[in-house]
Design an enzyme around this catalytic site. Structure first.
Site, PDB file in Angstrom:
ATOM      1  N   GLU A  99     -94.704  35.122  26.798  1.00 28.04           N
ATOM      2  CA  GLU A  99     -95.632  34.643  27.820  1.00 28.04           C
ATOM      3  C   GLU A  99     -96.553  35.783  28.242  1.00 28.04           C
ATOM      4  O   GLU A  99     -96.175  36.609  29.099  1.00 28.04           O
ATOM      5  CB  GLU A  99     -94.860  34.152  29.047  1.00 28.04           C
ATOM      6  CG  GLU A  99     -93.891  33.019  28.751  1.00 28.04           C
ATOM      7  CD  GLU A  99     -93.592  32.205  30.010  1.00 28.04           C
ATOM      8  OE1 GLU A  99     -93.779  30.986  29.949  1.00 28.04           O
ATOM      9  OE2 GLU A  99     -93.207  32.786  31.037  1.00 28.04           O
ATOM     10  N   HIS A 134     -88.266  36.491  33.340  1.00 22.40           N
ATOM     11  CA  HIS A 134     -89.614  35.913  33.482  1.00 22.40           C
ATOM     12  C   HIS A 134     -90.544  36.950  34.121  1.00 22.40           C
ATOM     13  O   HIS A 134     -90.115  37.727  34.985  1.00 22.40           O
ATOM     14  CB  HIS A 134     -89.546  34.650  34.347  1.00 22.40           C
ATOM     15  CG  HIS A 134     -90.823  33.869  34.311  1.00 22.40           C
ATOM     16  ND1 HIS A 134     -91.918  34.227  35.049  1.00 22.40           N
ATOM     17  CD2 HIS A 134     -91.181  32.784  33.586  1.00 22.40           C
ATOM     18  CE1 HIS A 134     -92.913  33.374  34.789  1.00 22.40           C
ATOM     19  NE2 HIS A 134     -92.489  32.490  33.902  1.00 22.40           N
ATOM     20  N   SER A 147    -100.201  28.610  30.440  1.00 23.91           N
ATOM     21  CA  SER A 147    -101.241  27.575  30.499  1.00 23.91           C
ATOM     22  C   SER A 147    -101.157  26.552  29.362  1.00 23.91           C
ATOM     23  O   SER A 147    -102.188  26.100  28.852  1.00 23.91           O
ATOM     24  CB  SER A 147    -102.636  28.215  30.573  1.00 23.91           C
ATOM     25  OG  SER A 147    -102.756  28.994  31.750  1.00 23.91           O
ATOM     26  N   GLU A 177     -92.650  36.757  36.360  1.00 28.10           N
ATOM     27  CA  GLU A 177     -92.709  36.697  37.829  1.00 28.10           C
ATOM     28  C   GLU A 177     -91.500  37.418  38.441  1.00 28.10           C
ATOM     29  O   GLU A 177     -91.605  38.001  39.519  1.00 28.10           O
ATOM     30  CB  GLU A 177     -92.801  35.233  38.297  1.00 28.10           C
ATOM     31  CG  GLU A 177     -94.197  34.677  37.996  1.00 28.10           C
ATOM     32  CD  GLU A 177     -94.255  33.194  37.691  1.00 28.10           C
ATOM     33  OE1 GLU A 177     -93.280  32.469  37.982  1.00 28.10           O
ATOM     34  OE2 GLU A 177     -95.282  32.751  37.137  1.00 28.10           O
ATOM     35  N   GLY A 181     -95.097  25.735  32.395  1.00 26.52           N
ATOM     36  CA  GLY A 181     -95.011  25.835  33.851  1.00 26.52           C
ATOM     37  C   GLY A 181     -95.652  24.624  34.510  1.00 26.52           C
ATOM     38  O   GLY A 181     -95.063  23.537  34.558  1.00 26.52           O
ATOM     39  N   GLY A 182     -96.872  24.800  34.976  1.00 26.31           N
ATOM     40  CA  GLY A 182     -97.572  23.760  35.746  1.00 26.31           C
ATOM     41  C   GLY A 182     -97.514  22.359  35.138  1.00 26.31           C
ATOM     42  O   GLY A 182     -97.247  21.380  35.844  1.00 26.31           O
ATOM     43  N   ASN A 232     -90.444  24.913  33.083  1.00 29.35           N
ATOM     44  CA  ASN A 232     -90.053  25.824  34.163  1.00 29.35           C
ATOM     45  C   ASN A 232     -90.759  25.346  35.431  1.00 29.35           C
ATOM     46  O   ASN A 232     -91.961  25.540  35.584  1.00 29.35           O
ATOM     47  CB  ASN A 232     -90.480  27.248  33.791  1.00 29.35           C
ATOM     48  CG  ASN A 232     -90.220  28.247  34.904  1.00 29.35           C
ATOM     49  OD1 ASN A 232     -89.596  27.923  35.910  1.00 29.35           O
ATOM     50  ND2 ASN A 232     -90.708  29.469  34.721  1.00 29.35           N
ATOM     51  N   TRP A 233     -89.998  24.744  36.302  1.00 33.84           N
ATOM     52  CA  TRP A 233     -90.602  24.167  37.518  1.00 33.84           C
ATOM     53  C   TRP A 233     -90.928  25.233  38.552  1.00 33.84           C
ATOM     54  O   TRP A 233     -91.579  24.958  39.554  1.00 33.84           O
ATOM     55  CB  TRP A 233     -89.669  23.103  38.129  1.00 33.84           C
ATOM     56  CG  TRP A 233     -89.457  21.908  37.241  1.00 33.84           C
ATOM     57  CD1 TRP A 233     -89.945  21.723  35.965  1.00 33.84           C
ATOM     58  CD2 TRP A 233     -88.704  20.730  37.549  1.00 33.84           C
ATOM     59  NE1 TRP A 233     -89.534  20.506  35.471  1.00 33.84           N
ATOM     60  CE2 TRP A 233     -88.763  19.879  36.425  1.00 33.84           C
ATOM     61  CE3 TRP A 233     -87.968  20.313  38.661  1.00 33.84           C
ATOM     62  CZ2 TRP A 233     -88.133  18.635  36.388  1.00 33.84           C
ATOM     63  CZ3 TRP A 233     -87.334  19.081  38.629  1.00 33.84           C
ATOM     64  CH2 TRP A 233     -87.422  18.248  37.499  1.00 33.84           C
ATOM     65  N   LYS A 234     -90.446  26.435  38.334  1.00 34.88           N
ATOM     66  CA  LYS A 234     -90.673  27.549  39.267  1.00 34.88           C
ATOM     67  C   LYS A 234     -90.266  27.141  40.689  1.00 34.88           C
ATOM     68  O   LYS A 234     -89.353  26.331  40.840  1.00 34.88           O
ATOM     69  CB  LYS A 234     -92.131  28.036  39.187  1.00 34.88           C
ATOM     70  CG  LYS A 234     -92.544  28.358  37.740  1.00 34.88           C
ATOM     71  CD  LYS A 234     -93.836  29.116  37.634  1.00 34.88           C
ATOM     72  CE  LYS A 234     -94.141  29.400  36.166  1.00 34.88           C
ATOM     73  NZ  LYS A 234     -95.357  30.184  35.962  1.00 34.88           N
ATOM     74  N   GLY A 292    -100.481  30.511  34.468  1.00 31.84           N
ATOM     75  CA  GLY A 292    -101.056  29.889  35.658  1.00 31.84           C
ATOM     76  C   GLY A 292    -102.540  30.144  35.833  1.00 31.84           C
ATOM     77  O   GLY A 292    -103.093  29.891  36.902  1.00 31.84           O
TER      78      GLY A 292
HETATM   79  P1  13P Z   1     -98.033  27.923  33.322  1.00 36.73           P
HETATM   80  O1  13P Z   1     -97.737  26.920  32.229  1.00 36.73           O
HETATM   81  O2  13P Z   1     -98.183  27.277  34.680  1.00 36.73           O
HETATM   82  O3  13P Z   1     -99.141  28.838  32.958  1.00 36.73           O
HETATM   83  O4  13P Z   1     -96.724  28.833  33.460  1.00 36.73           O
HETATM   84  C1  13P Z   1     -96.174  29.380  32.317  1.00 36.73           C
HETATM   85  C2  13P Z   1     -94.865  29.960  32.657  1.00 36.73           C
HETATM   86  O5  13P Z   1     -94.779  30.989  33.301  1.00 36.73           O
HETATM   87  C3  13P Z   1     -93.656  29.246  32.221  1.00 36.73           C
HETATM   88  O6  13P Z   1     -92.530  30.007  32.409  1.00 36.73           O
END
Ligand code: 13P
Length: 252
Positions: free
Chosen positions: A164, A94, A210, A96, A231-232, A9-11, A170
């Site tokens: 999640e 998600h 994470s 977020e 994510g990251g 997920n590149w957000k 994050g």
């Molecule tokens: P991180 O891997 O950056 O913690 O993000 C997880 C996430 O929200 C993937 O959708």
């Protein structure tokens, strides 16, 4: 046997040019790994370019969100119909989206129904906040999110669930493999009571929060965890490839 899946997920990261470069950087490495589903989820504006680059490979593309209506006066929104020709998966619910954009279980439910009706594979995200976790409410929250999100949706093994925990996203503070494994076993039980145990055993459930190439093994060693939503670490080609490689190897 559930086929393992790793999704990135590149957000809200990467311009179109950067998304093209990142896709090209990771594609050879991702293509070389088999027996695992590999999904990359760039921002909407890069879906077209990225889908052209991965065309005819086993690497799939996903969107990060969508609206539940097919078309109409919904300024700024993207419909399932628009996504259908560009991607196979769509991340829905998600944390977020729930936290910053007011998405409720009911909205997520509408989105899940619309995605399935259009033939998109939803990656349905659930997870408790730090406060809920500390108050001992994790299971109650997850059960509510599962039953609310899946309301009036018949048993469907094509839905992918992503657990999640919000406190792990994050923050660099991932859950432990054992913690995530037990919670995901609980989620599978909730799916069994919502639908039936056969479908619950077939649905893939991912861990997210994470995840890195240094901790992925801990998660995918757990029998109930079928992969990860990253994510990251999905923004660095070599890290993402390594996460996919370790998962494929451990889930043989
Ligand atoms: P991180 O891997 O950056 O913690 O993000 C997880 C996430 O929200 C993937 O959708």
């Amino acid at each position: 046997m559930r086929r393992p899946l790793i999704a990135g997920n590149w957000k809200m990261n990467t311009t179109v040019d950067e998304a093209v470069i990142l896709t090209r950087d990771m594609l050879p490495g991702l293509k070389a790994i088999s027996n695992i589903d590999r999904v990359i989820c760039p921002p909407f504006i890069s879906l077209q370019r990225v889908s052209e680059i991965v065309k005819d490979t086993a690497v799939a593309v996903g969107a990060q969100n969508m609206y539940f209506k097919e078309k109409g006066a919904f300024t700024g929104e993207i419909s399932p119909l628009m996504l259908k020709s560009l991607c196979k998966y769509v991340i829905l619910g998600h944390s977020e989206r729930r936290q910053f954009f007011g998405e409720t279980d009911d909205i997520v439910n509408e989105k899940l129904k619309a995605a399935l009706a259009t033939g998109l594979l939803p990656i349905f995200c659930i997870g408790e906040s730090l406060q809920e976790n500390e108050a001992g409410k994790t299971r109650e929250i997850l059960a509510r999110q599962v039953t609310g999100g899946l309301k009036a949706i018949s048993a469907n093994k094509d839905i992918v669930v992503a657990y999640e925990p919000v406190w792990a996203i994050g923050t660099g503070k991932a859950a432990t493999g054992d913690q995530a494994g037990r919670t995901i076993e609980f989620i599978r039980g909730t799916l069994a009571s919502t639908w039936n145990s056969e479908i619950a055993q077939s649905v893939r459930i991912l861990y997210g929060g994470s995840v890195t190439d240094a901790n992925i093994a801990e998660f995918v060693r757990e029998p109930h965890i079928d992969g990860a939503l990253v994510g990251g670490a999905s923004l660095k080609a070599s890290d993402f490839i390594e996460i996919v490689r370790q998962t494929a190897a451990l889930k043989q």
